[in-house]
Every structure is written in C-alpha cells, then in structure tokens.
Design an enzyme around this catalytic site. Structure first.
Site, PDB file in Angstrom:
ATOM      1  N   GLY A   1      39.443  41.281  28.119  1.00  0.00           N
ATOM      2  CA  GLY A   1      38.555  40.700  28.807  1.00  0.00           C
ATOM      3  C   GLY A   1      37.467  41.530  29.330  1.00  0.00           C
ATOM      4  O   GLY A   1      37.807  42.335  29.783  1.00  0.00           O
ATOM      5  N   GLU A   2      36.076  41.227  29.125  1.00  0.00           N
ATOM      6  CA  GLU A   2      35.059  41.916  29.697  1.00  0.00           C
ATOM      7  C   GLU A   2      34.202  40.828  30.212  1.00  0.00           C
ATOM      8  O   GLU A   2      33.541  39.989  29.676  1.00  0.00           O
ATOM      9  CB  GLU A   2      34.188  43.049  28.890  1.00  0.00           C
ATOM     10  CG  GLU A   2      33.274  43.643  29.625  1.00  0.00           C
ATOM     11  CD  GLU A   2      33.010  45.056  29.247  1.00  0.00           C
ATOM     12  OE1 GLU A   2      33.410  45.235  27.974  1.00  0.00           O
ATOM     13  OE2 GLU A   2      32.158  45.936  29.820  1.00  0.00           O
ATOM     14  N   GLY A   3      33.859  41.134  31.490  1.00  0.00           N
ATOM     15  CA  GLY A   3      32.985  39.813  32.112  1.00  0.00           C
ATOM     16  C   GLY A   3      31.718  40.915  32.758  1.00  0.00           C
ATOM     17  O   GLY A   3      31.666  41.752  32.575  1.00  0.00           O
TER      18      GLY A   3
ATOM     19  N   GLY B   1      33.625  42.873  35.681  1.00  0.00           N
ATOM     20  CA  GLY B   1      34.777  43.753  35.470  1.00  0.00           C
ATOM     21  C   GLY B   1      35.308  43.631  33.988  1.00  0.00           C
ATOM     22  O   GLY B   1      34.725  43.223  33.155  1.00  0.00           O
ATOM     23  N   VAL B   2      36.397  44.624  33.899  1.00  0.00           N
ATOM     24  CA  VAL B   2      37.005  44.553  32.873  1.00  0.00           C
ATOM     25  C   VAL B   2      38.536  44.255  32.822  1.00  0.00           C
ATOM     26  O   VAL B   2      39.163  44.611  33.924  1.00  0.00           O
ATOM     27  CB  VAL B   2      36.939  45.997  32.289  1.00  0.00           C
ATOM     28  CG1 VAL B   2      37.658  46.282  30.812  1.00  0.00           C
ATOM     29  CG2 VAL B   2      35.558  46.389  31.936  1.00  0.00           C
ATOM     30  N   VAL B   3      39.159  43.439  32.094  1.00  0.00           N
ATOM     31  CA  VAL B   3      40.539  43.286  32.178  1.00  0.00           C
ATOM     32  C   VAL B   3      41.344  43.734  30.992  1.00  0.00           C
ATOM     33  O   VAL B   3      40.948  43.588  29.886  1.00  0.00           O
ATOM     34  CB  VAL B   3      40.669  41.612  32.220  1.00  0.00           C
ATOM     35  CG1 VAL B   3      42.064  41.496  32.449  1.00  0.00           C
ATOM     36  CG2 VAL B   3      39.818  41.112  33.461  1.00  0.00           C
TER      37      VAL B   3
ATOM     38  N   LYS C   1      42.794  44.306  36.341  1.00  0.00           N
ATOM     39  CA  LYS C   1      41.569  44.224  36.384  1.00  0.00           C
ATOM     40  C   LYS C   1      40.518  45.234  37.247  1.00  0.00           C
ATOM     41  O   LYS C   1      40.944  45.508  38.292  1.00  0.00           O
ATOM     42  CB  LYS C   1      41.058  42.853  37.094  1.00  0.00           C
ATOM     43  CG  LYS C   1      39.680  42.384  37.188  1.00  0.00           C
ATOM     44  CD  LYS C   1      39.518  40.889  37.617  1.00  0.00           C
ATOM     45  CE  LYS C   1      38.023  40.547  37.679  1.00  0.00           C
ATOM     46  NZ  LYS C   1      37.741  39.037  38.239  1.00  0.00           N
TER      47      LYS C   1
ATOM     48  N   ASP D   1      33.896  29.184  40.889  1.00  0.00           N
ATOM     49  CA  ASP D   1      33.389  29.285  39.545  1.00  0.00           C
ATOM     50  C   ASP D   1      34.746  28.994  38.542  1.00  0.00           C
ATOM     51  O   ASP D   1      35.072  29.617  37.518  1.00  0.00           O
ATOM     52  CB  ASP D   1      33.269  30.972  39.123  1.00  0.00           C
ATOM     53  CG  ASP D   1      32.714  31.226  37.777  1.00  0.00           C
ATOM     54  OD1 ASP D   1      31.983  30.558  37.355  1.00  0.00           O
ATOM     55  OD2 ASP D   1      32.614  32.496  37.761  1.00  0.00           O
TER      56      ASP D   1
HETATM   57  N1  ATP Z   1      46.046  37.547  34.233  1.00  0.00           N
HETATM   58  C1  ATP Z   1      45.668  37.413  33.289  1.00  0.00           C
HETATM   59  N2  ATP Z   1      46.226  37.400  32.040  1.00  0.00           N
HETATM   60  C2  ATP Z   1      45.766  37.393  30.798  1.00  0.00           C
HETATM   61  N3  ATP Z   1      44.482  37.389  30.456  1.00  0.00           N
HETATM   62  C3  ATP Z   1      43.706  37.839  31.588  1.00  0.00           C
HETATM   63  C4  ATP Z   1      44.167  37.512  32.998  1.00  0.00           C
HETATM   64  N4  ATP Z   1      43.107  37.727  33.764  1.00  0.00           N
HETATM   65  C5  ATP Z   1      41.760  37.752  33.107  1.00  0.00           C
HETATM   66  N5  ATP Z   1      42.340  37.671  31.771  1.00  0.00           N
HETATM   67  C6  ATP Z   1      41.448  37.896  30.561  1.00  0.00           C
HETATM   68  O1  ATP Z   1      40.133  38.344  30.969  1.00  0.00           O
HETATM   69  C7  ATP Z   1      39.040  37.711  31.201  1.00  0.00           C
HETATM   70  C8  ATP Z   1      38.067  38.031  32.051  1.00  0.00           C
HETATM   71  O2  ATP Z   1      38.788  37.995  33.432  1.00  0.00           O
HETATM   72  P1  ATP Z   1      37.828  37.558  34.759  1.00  0.00           P
HETATM   73  O3  ATP Z   1      37.020  36.213  34.599  1.00  0.00           O
HETATM   74  O4  ATP Z   1      38.925  37.626  35.640  1.00  0.00           O
HETATM   75  O5  ATP Z   1      36.895  38.783  34.819  1.00  0.00           O
HETATM   76  P2  ATP Z   1      35.413  38.948  35.181  1.00  0.00           P
HETATM   77  O6  ATP Z   1      35.047  40.264  35.090  1.00  0.00           O
HETATM   78  O7  ATP Z   1      35.208  38.252  36.599  1.00  0.00           O
HETATM   79  O8  ATP Z   1      34.594  37.885  34.147  1.00  0.00           O
HETATM   80  P3  ATP Z   1      33.228  37.175  34.445  1.00  0.00           P
HETATM   81  O9  ATP Z   1      32.252  38.059  34.787  1.00  0.00           O
HETATM   82  O10 ATP Z   1      33.060  36.535  33.036  1.00  0.00           O
HETATM   83  O11 ATP Z   1      33.474  36.019  35.501  1.00  0.00           O
HETATM   84  C9  ATP Z   1      39.650  36.219  31.358  1.00  0.00           C
HETATM   85  O12 ATP Z   1      38.435  35.234  30.563  1.00  0.00           O
HETATM   86  C10 ATP Z   1      40.660  36.409  30.324  1.00  0.00           C
HETATM   87  O13 ATP Z   1      40.653  36.112  28.891  1.00  0.00           O
END
Ligand code: ATP
Length: 336
Positions: free
Chosen positions: A43-45, A48-50, A65, A163
C-alpha cells in the site's frame, strides 16, 4: 528497509537515533529495521508506504509502515516526521489488544538514516478493495458491530481517529475487520479546545462541523464517518461524492429515508443517529451498540410493526446544519 540480513541491533534509547525528544518516545524501545526482510509493497498513501515483511527472528509475517513525508525538508522536517510517527504509534498503542484494531508490534529504526517504521500485525486487504457491491443488511450489521466496538475502545482510550473510511479498514481472516492508519489520529482535546489543523482526514467522510472549518470538534466526527461507511456498505459506493468541502455540503441534507426498502427501521435509526448533523445528538459508539438493531434476529421485518428506540431530544429544524449548531454545542465563533 534493508533487504540483506544484518545483525539485530537493539536501539533502546532515542539518543542512539538522535533528534529532539518527543514525549511519546519514552514509551517505545526501538527495534532495528534490519530485523525485517521486505516481501512486497502492499500500500502507498500520501504520507507513507506499507510493505509486507518477514521478521527474520521469528519468520512471522508483519506489515511495516514507513512514513516518509509531507512534513518538509531539513532538521525541522525530520523532527516533525519523527513526532508524527511516534504520535501514530502512541495512538495505536493506547488502543492495543482490541480484536478490531490493528495491533502495533513495535517501532523499528534504521540506524543509518534515523527513519522510524511502525511494525504491525499483517492483516489483509482493505475493505475498500473488498467493497465491490452492496452488502446485505445482515453483512453490514456484522461489519458495523466490529467497527463500533473498535471505536468505542478508541474513544474510551481518549483517541480520535479522524480518518475512518473503507480504505483504512482491513479485512482479515474470516472477514474480521480491523481499523488501521492512525496517521490522522490525535488524543481527544478537552471540550472547547481547538485542533491546530484546519481540516484532517478525507473530505467525503468528514463530519459537517469539519467541513465547515470548525476546529472545536470531538469524537463525534468519527461517528459521522462510521455513518458514511455504513451507508457505503449498503449501497456499494461512497455516500458523498466530490473532493471539496463545498461539494459535500451541497449534498447535505441526505436523510436515512433514502434507505427505505434496503434497510429495516432499526437499521435506519442507527444510520440516522450516526449521520445526525448536530454532533451533540450524534450516537456514541457505546449507545449505537446498545441499539436493538444489533440484538434483533430479523432486522428485515416490516418496519410498520416497530417503534423507534432512539432517544428523541428536542432540536428545532434538525435538518439544517446551522440550526443544529444553534443547539448549544458549537458556536459560529468556533468556525476557523
Ligand atoms: N497491518 C496491515 N496489514 C495489511 N495491510 C495493511 C496494513 N496496514 C496497512 N495496510 C495496507 O496499506 C494501505 C495503506 O496503509 P495506511 O493507510 O496506513 O498508509 P497511509 O500512507 O497512511 O495511507 P493514506 O495516505 O492513504 O492514508 C492500506 O490501505 C492497506 O491496504
């Protein structure tokens, strides 16, 4: 994240990493990111990158993350970023051991760069990806029971998520839901104390008071977001469309009567309680869970036979945001 095997380095003091102290740091002992081998990005938001990763010591699969930005460059930017990671970790840690909240396993550091990473249990895809069509009322109720349980716990721990949306809800084994992404979360502020940010979270799930730029809000913003999620489960698409607050505000009012025919009276009462414009009248998670919708065996009985179980509080013109705010909770002067 390091891909090659490296000796585990226990970074037990913030001083090892450097940077200004953050109150949250005292609560965490940093592990080393070298203990984790990246498997794949999941996942990439925006911030951040997960990645799915393997704990080299135990073989366990975890989610790691890396929060990279939006905080600016230079020392100030790095310090703010570090504080943001630790705030997210602190908020998650405050809600630990709830089956519907993603579990934080720890905070890991990259000794070379000073970057911090959140290490979490690996859950599964987001509800957003699973929501390919409308859920039945029974399925929506099973989801809402879990989400309300998570939010009841979170609010009880003094944390507001800010959120909640299908993208931040993970679907695990057996369809178990887990709330994740506490990147916008904050300790709840005392009544009347404004949040510094003008607006946080995702516009389509922002409560009317947030859309109007009011900075003195409370846990009720999460309840509105849960109402949006509940509606989305039932219709298979977001309740509100658009990216700008003005776009959403013109779509209000949007009454639960629109769900007539797809939702029992009890279900509509819960939805109406969550989507109450007036944050003071909005259901709390604890009250929503006590609603008969969750106790009924057959929520799809003809609505005519049932009586409302929601407490009725007087609120003139309760379908207007300004009227609702005139009810004594939020004053126009609080609009930021
Ligand atoms: N614990 C986890 N187990 C499996 N997948 C996860 C987990 N945490 C996050 N992900 C995946 O990674 C994606 C992004 O995670 P997260 O929303 O925490 O990141 P972000 O960078 O804050 O994203 P955004 O900027 O969109 O809010 C999630 O939508 C999900 O698909």
């Amino acid at each position: 994240m390091a891909a090659a095997a490296a000796p585990a380095v226990g970074l037990e003091s913030p001083a090892v990493i450097g940077g200004p102290a953050c109150p949250a740091e005292a609560r965490f002992q940093f592990g080393s990111i070298d203990d984790y081998e990246m498997v794949e990005e999941i996942g990439e938001g925006t911030f951040g990158v997960v990645a799915k990763a393997r704990d080299r010591r135990t073989g366990e699969t975890v989610a790691v993350k890396w929060i990279h930005g939006g905080e600016g460059d230079g020392e100030d930017g790095a310090a703010r970023l570090r504080a943001a990671v630790l705030r997210e970790a602190g908020c998650l840690d405050a809600c630990r051991a709830h089956p519907s909240i993603v579990e934080l396993r720890g905070v890991a550091a990259d000794e070379a760069t000073g970057d911090l990473f959140l290490v979490m249990e690996f859950v599964g895809p987001s509800l957003q990806r699973r929501l390919t069509g409308p859920f039945s009322e029974a399925e929506a109720r099973a989801c809402m029971r879990q989400l309300l349980g998570a939010v009841e716990r979170m609010h009880g721990a003094g944390t507001i998520h800010r959120d909640i949306k299908p993208d931040n809800i993970l679907v695990g084994a057996g369809g178990a839901l887990k709330l994740c992404d506490f990147g916008c979360a904050s300790p709840a502020r005392p009544l009347g104390k404004a949040y510094p940010e003008r607006r946080t979270g995702t516009t389509q799930y922002n409560a009317p008071e947030q859309l109007m730029g009011i900075r003195c809000y409370g846990p009720a913003v999460d309840m509105w977001a849960l109402g949006c999620v509940m509606a989305e489960l039932l219709i298979g698409m977001p309740l509100f469309m658009g990216c700008a607050a003005e776009d959403i505000l013109v779509q209000l009012p949007m009454g639960p009567e629109a769900f007539d025919g797809m939702l029992s009276l009890a279900g509509r009462e819960v939805l109406a309680g969550l989507l109450s414009y007036n944050p003071c009248e909005r259901l709390t998670a604890a009250d929503a869970l006590k609603h008969r919708w969750f106790a009924e065996e057959d929520a799809a009985k003809p609505p005519a036979a049932k009586q409302s179980t929601l407490p009725r509080r007087p609120c003139p013109q309760q379908h207007g945001i300004r009227a609702a705010h005139g009810g004594g909770c939020l004053a126009d002067s609080q609009i930021g």
